[in-house]
Motif scaffolding. Structure first.
Motif, PDB file in Angstrom:
ATOM      1  N   GLN A  28      -0.936   4.009   7.733  1.00 56.83           N
ATOM      2  CA  GLN A  28      -0.528   2.615   7.780  1.00 56.83           C
ATOM      3  C   GLN A  28      -1.760   1.719   7.852  1.00 56.83           C
ATOM      4  O   GLN A  28      -2.595   1.864   8.742  1.00 56.83           O
ATOM      5  CB  GLN A  28       0.385   2.369   8.985  1.00 56.83           C
ATOM      6  CG  GLN A  28       1.102   1.044   8.966  1.00 56.83           C
ATOM      7  CD  GLN A  28       2.140   0.953   7.846  1.00 56.83           C
ATOM      8  OE1 GLN A  28       2.690   1.959   7.416  1.00 56.83           O
ATOM      9  NE2 GLN A  28       2.377  -0.255   7.353  1.00 56.83           N
TER      10      GLN A  28
ATOM     11  N   ILE B 265       4.142  -2.781  10.079  1.00 56.72           N
ATOM     12  CA  ILE B 265       4.771  -1.670  10.793  1.00 56.72           C
ATOM     13  C   ILE B 265       5.881  -1.084   9.922  1.00 56.72           C
ATOM     14  O   ILE B 265       6.707  -1.820   9.374  1.00 56.72           O
ATOM     15  CB  ILE B 265       5.359  -2.136  12.144  1.00 56.72           C
ATOM     16  CG1 ILE B 265       4.248  -2.680  13.055  1.00 56.72           C
ATOM     17  CG2 ILE B 265       6.094  -0.996  12.840  1.00 56.72           C
ATOM     18  CD1 ILE B 265       4.767  -3.301  14.330  1.00 56.72           C
ATOM     19  N   LYS B 266       5.879   0.237   9.804  1.00 59.25           N
ATOM     20  CA  LYS B 266       6.922   0.943   9.076  1.00 59.25           C
ATOM     21  C   LYS B 266       7.738   1.778  10.056  1.00 59.25           C
ATOM     22  O   LYS B 266       7.184   2.483  10.906  1.00 59.25           O
ATOM     23  CB  LYS B 266       6.308   1.882   8.029  1.00 59.25           C
ATOM     24  CG  LYS B 266       5.859   1.203   6.747  1.00 59.25           C
ATOM     25  CD  LYS B 266       7.039   0.861   5.859  1.00 59.25           C
ATOM     26  CE  LYS B 266       6.567   0.506   4.455  1.00 59.25           C
ATOM     27  NZ  LYS B 266       7.705   0.128   3.586  1.00 59.25           N
ATOM     28  N   ARG B 267       9.053   1.689   9.945  1.00 59.24           N
ATOM     29  CA  ARG B 267       9.938   2.535  10.745  1.00 59.24           C
ATOM     30  C   ARG B 267      10.377   3.729   9.901  1.00 59.24           C
ATOM     31  O   ARG B 267      10.957   3.579   8.827  1.00 59.24           O
ATOM     32  CB  ARG B 267      11.149   1.760  11.243  1.00 59.24           C
ATOM     33  CG  ARG B 267      12.160   2.624  11.994  1.00 59.24           C
ATOM     34  CD  ARG B 267      13.116   1.772  12.790  1.00 59.24           C
ATOM     35  NE  ARG B 267      12.405   1.044  13.843  1.00 59.24           N
ATOM     36  CZ  ARG B 267      12.943   0.044  14.548  1.00 59.24           C
ATOM     37  NH1 ARG B 267      14.184  -0.348  14.319  1.00 59.24           N
ATOM     38  NH2 ARG B 267      12.220  -0.572  15.473  1.00 59.24           N
TER      39      ARG B 267
ATOM     40  N   ASP C 210       7.919   4.273  14.810  1.00 56.81           N
ATOM     41  CA  ASP C 210       7.392   2.995  14.331  1.00 56.81           C
ATOM     42  C   ASP C 210       5.883   3.164  14.177  1.00 56.81           C
ATOM     43  O   ASP C 210       5.148   3.259  15.166  1.00 56.81           O
ATOM     44  CB  ASP C 210       7.705   1.862  15.312  1.00 56.81           C
ATOM     45  CG  ASP C 210       9.155   1.419  15.231  1.00 56.81           C
ATOM     46  OD1 ASP C 210       9.825   1.736  14.231  1.00 56.81           O
ATOM     47  OD2 ASP C 210       9.630   0.750  16.165  1.00 56.81           O
TER      48      ASP C 210
ATOM     49  N   GLU D  47       2.212   2.046  13.160  1.00 54.66           N
ATOM     50  CA  GLU D  47       1.430   0.810  13.151  1.00 54.66           C
ATOM     51  C   GLU D  47       0.077   1.030  12.490  1.00 54.66           C
ATOM     52  O   GLU D  47      -0.343   2.176  12.262  1.00 54.66           O
ATOM     53  CB  GLU D  47       1.243   0.319  14.592  1.00 54.66           C
ATOM     54  CG  GLU D  47       2.550   0.103  15.346  1.00 54.66           C
ATOM     55  CD  GLU D  47       2.320  -0.338  16.788  1.00 54.66           C
ATOM     56  OE1 GLU D  47       1.135  -0.398  17.211  1.00 54.66           O
ATOM     57  OE2 GLU D  47       3.316  -0.620  17.470  1.00 54.66           O
TER      58      GLU D  47
ATOM     59  N   THR E  49      10.369  -1.541   6.326  1.00 58.78           N
ATOM     60  CA  THR E  49       9.314  -2.415   6.842  1.00 58.78           C
ATOM     61  C   THR E  49       9.860  -3.262   7.981  1.00 58.78           C
ATOM     62  O   THR E  49      10.920  -3.877   7.856  1.00 58.78           O
ATOM     63  CB  THR E  49       8.784  -3.316   5.712  1.00 58.78           C
ATOM     64  OG1 THR E  49       8.257  -2.488   4.671  1.00 58.78           O
ATOM     65  CG2 THR E  49       7.700  -4.249   6.215  1.00 58.78           C
ATOM     66  N   GLN E  50       9.127  -3.313   9.084  1.00 60.47           N
ATOM     67  CA  GLN E  50       9.560  -4.053  10.271  1.00 60.47           C
ATOM     68  C   GLN E  50       8.821  -5.370  10.449  1.00 60.47           C
ATOM     69  O   GLN E  50       9.103  -6.110  11.396  1.00 60.47           O
ATOM     70  CB  GLN E  50       9.358  -3.179  11.517  1.00 60.47           C
ATOM     71  CG  GLN E  50      10.077  -1.848  11.475  1.00 60.47           C
ATOM     72  CD  GLN E  50      11.574  -2.012  11.386  1.00 60.47           C
ATOM     73  OE1 GLN E  50      12.212  -2.595  12.275  1.00 60.47           O
ATOM     74  NE2 GLN E  50      12.170  -1.504  10.309  1.00 60.47           N
ATOM     75  N   THR E  51       7.904  -5.679   9.572  1.00 61.00           N
ATOM     76  CA  THR E  51       7.095  -6.884   9.675  1.00 61.00           C
ATOM     77  C   THR E  51       7.168  -7.663   8.359  1.00 61.00           C
ATOM     78  O   THR E  51       7.844  -7.257   7.421  1.00 61.00           O
ATOM     79  CB  THR E  51       5.629  -6.520   9.991  1.00 61.00           C
ATOM     80  OG1 THR E  51       5.209  -5.462   9.118  1.00 61.00           O
ATOM     81  CG2 THR E  51       5.489  -6.046  11.432  1.00 61.00           C
TER      82      THR E  51
ATOM     83  N   SER F 101       3.963  -4.989   4.487  1.00 59.25           N
ATOM     84  CA  SER F 101       3.422  -3.684   4.874  1.00 59.25           C
ATOM     85  C   SER F 101       2.583  -3.125   3.733  1.00 59.25           C
ATOM     86  O   SER F 101       2.912  -3.304   2.548  1.00 59.25           O
ATOM     87  CB  SER F 101       4.557  -2.707   5.208  1.00 59.25           C
ATOM     88  OG  SER F 101       4.070  -1.384   5.330  1.00 59.25           O
TER      89      SER F 101
ATOM     90  N   HIS G 177       0.622   0.655   2.975  1.00 55.51           N
ATOM     91  CA  HIS G 177       0.210   1.984   3.430  1.00 55.51           C
ATOM     92  C   HIS G 177      -0.116   2.880   2.240  1.00 55.51           C
ATOM     93  O   HIS G 177       0.303   2.618   1.104  1.00 55.51           O
ATOM     94  CB  HIS G 177       1.271   2.627   4.347  1.00 55.51           C
ATOM     95  CG  HIS G 177       2.414   3.285   3.649  1.00 55.51           C
ATOM     96  ND1 HIS G 177       3.601   2.640   3.353  1.00 55.51           N
ATOM     97  CD2 HIS G 177       2.583   4.559   3.204  1.00 55.51           C
ATOM     98  CE1 HIS G 177       4.440   3.458   2.775  1.00 55.51           C
ATOM     99  NE2 HIS G 177       3.845   4.648   2.659  1.00 55.51           N
TER     100      HIS G 177
END
Length: 298
Positions: A153, A157-159, A191, A193, A210-212, A215, A217
């Motif tokens: 990453q 943040i990726k879940r 999660d 980071e 994606t949590q943000t 992302s 990566h």
């Protein structure tokens, strides 16, 4: 070559998790891999063809076959060159698509340096794909890969929701889309980071979101020899025998069972398993391409 992951963490990973179970590695030196300006510059160059650069959107599976964001034009000399249509690209990304750049180590030296480092650390062959996302929509939905994965990453943040394998050690030609995905709750949720990397062995089902706001990566494919490859090496040796290369009998006749069994047994007796396994390890870590030095030409 730089250590992208600390010695202690790498040792723990190799000892306890490699080829065994999911693991999140911390303290990963990911800041130098790819920057947004470097990615933008690569997309601006007239060098990327579909599907080397592609889009994926789990809400629109047909997106995997969509190359309309890459347009082509002809120069005055007749050269056909690709161009990224940024308006179409932006539209697709806003609607949930993820941008994927396959084998991105060819465009970013730091990505290639880490690829080479991983090859030496894990006795594997390795490639790298880049993923850029701007919405929570997953790229591929719940699926597994037929190779191990180490996803680093860089931003956002990726879940990762992960399920244990329903089919162990899938082969190169086997795809998760031909299997029934698990319906149960995930066995793991991570999660991931910036400065972390998640490792998944082949066969682990996963879905990634994606949590943000955005992302970025890089995912490294980790491919190691299988015991099946030892049998392929034995088959290569058997192929030197004229009787083995000959067609099987025509009509109702069958091959001489005794002669064939003796031939196979003799080949197995002479076959050095440990030597061939060692050679497979060496071969998988060999450079994927040779360096070119035109200055050596007279």
């Amino acid at each position: 070559m730089n250590n992208f992951i600390s010695h202690d963490i790498m040792e723990k990973f190799r000892r306890e998790h490699f080829q065994k179970s999911p693991f999140v590695l911390t303290g990963v030196d990911a800041s130098r891999l790819v920057s947004w300006p470097a990615l933008n510059k690569t997309l601006e160059k007239d060098i990327l063809h579909y599907p080397r650069v592609r889009l994926a959107n789990d809400n629109w599976p047909e997106m995997r076959g969509y190359g309309g964001f890459v347009r082509y034009s002809y120069s005055q000399s007749g050269d056909r060159t690709p161009h990224i249509n940024r308006h179409q690209l932006y539209k697709c990304l806003r609607e949930g698509a993820t941008l994927v750049l396959d084998r991105c180590q060819a465009f970013f030296d730091s990505v290639d340096h880490m690829r080479q480092w991983l090859c030496s650390q894990l006795e594997c062959s390795c490639s790298a794909n880049l993923y850029a996302a701007f919405t929570p929509t997953p790229s591929f939905g719940l699926h597994f890969d037929n190779h191990d994965v180490l996803a680093v990453q860089i931003e956002g943040i990726k879940r990762w929701t992960v399920h244990k394998p329903t089919y162990s050690y899938p082969l190169e030609h086997e795809r998760s889309f031909d299997f029934i995905a698990p319906k149960t709750e995930p066995d793991y949720v991570f999660d991931v980071e910036p400065g972390q990397a998640i490792y998944l062995p082949a066969g682990y089902w996963h879905n990634v979101s994606t949590q943000t706001r955005r992302s970025l990566h890089v995912s490294y494919t980790i491919i190691r020899p299988r015991r099946l490859d030892i049998f392929r090496s034995l088959l290569d040796e058997l192929s030197g025998n004229e009787y083995v290369r000959a067609p099987i009998e025509f009509g109702d006749r069958l091959s001489d069972d005794t002669a064939l069994r003796e031939l196979i047994n003799e080949a197995v007796k002479k076959f050095d398993i440990q030597l061939n396994e060692t050679m497979l390890k060496i071969q998988c870590n060999a450079p994927a391409y040779k360096h070119i030095n035109l200055e050596l030409l007279d």
